[in-house]
Design an enzyme around this catalytic site. Sequence first.
Site, PDB file in Angstrom:
ATOM      1  N   ARG A   1     -13.581   5.236  -1.267  1.00 61.20           N
ATOM      2  CA  ARG A   1     -13.468   5.464   0.181  1.00 61.20           C
ATOM      3  C   ARG A   1     -14.527   6.466   0.612  1.00 61.20           C
ATOM      4  NH1 ARG A   1      -8.269   8.167   3.386  1.00 61.20           N
ATOM      5  NH2 ARG A   1      -9.543   9.660   4.560  1.00 61.20           N
TER       6      ARG A   1
ATOM      7  N   CYS B   1      -6.651  14.164   7.020  1.00 60.21           N
ATOM      8  CA  CYS B   1      -6.466  12.789   7.485  1.00 60.21           C
ATOM      9  C   CYS B   1      -7.796  12.204   7.935  1.00 60.21           C
ATOM     10  CB  CYS B   1      -5.457  12.765   8.633  1.00 60.21           C
ATOM     11  SG  CYS B   1      -5.332  11.162   9.456  1.00 60.21           S
TER      12      CYS B   1
ATOM     13  N   ASN C   1      -8.999  -0.254   7.329  1.00 60.01           N
ATOM     14  CA  ASN C   1      -7.793   0.517   7.618  1.00 60.01           C
ATOM     15  C   ASN C   1      -7.429   0.315   9.084  1.00 60.01           C
ATOM     16  OD1 ASN C   1      -5.725   2.340   7.894  1.00 60.01           O
ATOM     17  ND2 ASN C   1      -6.998   4.170   7.627  1.00 60.01           N
TER      18      ASN C   1
ATOM     19  N   TYR D   1       0.842  -1.197   0.000  1.00 61.34           N
ATOM     20  CA  TYR D   1       0.000   0.000   0.000  1.00 61.34           C
ATOM     21  C   TYR D   1       0.875   1.244   0.000  1.00 61.34           C
ATOM     22  CZ  TYR D   1      -3.477   3.430   1.575  1.00 61.34           C
ATOM     23  OH  TYR D   1      -4.292   4.524   1.677  1.00 61.34           O
TER      24      TYR D   1
ATOM     25  N   HIS E   1      -7.593   4.207  -4.424  1.00 63.99           N
ATOM     26  CA  HIS E   1      -8.863   4.585  -3.810  1.00 63.99           C
ATOM     27  C   HIS E   1      -9.052   6.089  -3.891  1.00 63.99           C
ATOM     28  CE1 HIS E   1      -7.161   5.926   0.097  1.00 63.99           C
ATOM     29  NE2 HIS E   1      -6.463   4.801   0.138  1.00 63.99           N
TER      30      HIS E   1
ATOM     31  N   GLU F   1     -13.736   4.615   6.065  1.00 62.02           N
ATOM     32  CA  GLU F   1     -12.728   5.111   6.985  1.00 62.02           C
ATOM     33  C   GLU F   1     -13.294   5.281   8.381  1.00 62.02           C
ATOM     34  OE1 GLU F   1      -9.838   5.159   7.902  1.00 62.02           O
ATOM     35  OE2 GLU F   1      -8.803   6.733   6.770  1.00 62.02           O
TER      36      GLU F   1
ATOM     37  N   ASP G   1      -1.190  15.959   6.179  1.00 62.68           N
ATOM     38  CA  ASP G   1      -2.056  15.277   5.220  1.00 62.68           C
ATOM     39  C   ASP G   1      -3.347  16.071   5.034  1.00 62.68           C
ATOM     40  OD1 ASP G   1      -3.218  13.383   3.574  1.00 62.68           O
ATOM     41  OD2 ASP G   1      -3.836  12.082   5.228  1.00 62.68           O
TER      42      ASP G   1
ATOM     43  N   GLU H   1     -11.688   9.219  -2.503  1.00 62.98           N
ATOM     44  CA  GLU H   1     -12.572   9.447  -1.358  1.00 62.98           C
ATOM     45  C   GLU H   1     -13.584  10.546  -1.615  1.00 62.98           C
ATOM     46  OE1 GLU H   1      -9.756  12.141   1.501  1.00 62.98           O
ATOM     47  OE2 GLU H   1      -8.979  10.238   0.745  1.00 62.98           O
TER      48      GLU H   1
END
Length: 298
Positions: free
Chosen positions: A160, A125, A212, A47, A115, A190, A61, A117
């Site tokens: 996602r 994040c 995850n 990943y 993926h 998530e 992030d 989202e």
Amino acid sequence: MAATTTAADKRAAFRAGLTSGRIQRFPGAFNPLVAKLIQEIGFEGVYVSGAVVSAELALPDIGLTTLTEVVERGRRIARVTDLPVLIDADTGFGEPMNAARTVTMLEDAGLAGCHIEDQVNPKRCGHLDGKAVVPVADMVRRLRAAVSARRDPGFVVCARTDARGAEGLDAAIDRAKAYADAGADLIFTEALADAGEFAKFRAAVDIPLLANMTEFGKSELLSATELESLGVNAVIYPVTTLRLAMFAVESGLREIAATGTQSALVDRMQHRARLYELLEYSRYNEFDSDIFNFTVSE
């Protein structure tokens, strides 16, 4: 000098794994060398985390990385491993047309899947509070664009959803169903809290599911065996290797700062011989014996 397995074969292996009844374990690789180690130890895939790509650039992030940066990291990692590589493509880097371009570039880079989202741009994040998600119709357009752009039908498009934290579990399930209808091959929800939420999700959604298992987040850390028993098809450990490495690096640097030497750290280091083994130095002798003409002392 590179993996011998073709991108098409890696994608086929990923799809076969998702329907095998055995959970597919994808540790995160923060560089190509880690990807080689993941393969050697026997995991099913690799990943590439968007949070890690950001962190290695010393950035949070929050959507600051570019498509070019992410694609190049993915290309370098996919090049060295025979395992399928799944990569984090954030929100597709823009509007639906950007999501379509993202898929074509990741395909060209040899990735097995990505993926995308449903967060609002700029994203954050997935285990932080205060996330916002786009309307379902907007995410469906992103996904349809991504699915329609792929040229290799083996490339896995994973949807996602971050709606669990923003809108609740039932809303996240409804979104997952809509994303499956839009053509997603895999659903990544998530920040599910615990085994009970995974079980409820599994009962409601027909297509493969990804979990995850990130540390210090909102999800209970379930084992691969537990997740498999819940019907989860794949699991990622996105930041684990980076966290392990950075803890060791920080400890080592503090030791050197305090004592002026690394001598007490040597038994905690990867030996040169092991590094050369992982790099497959000896195989380069097949090309030129002048390259590998030495022995490595233990």
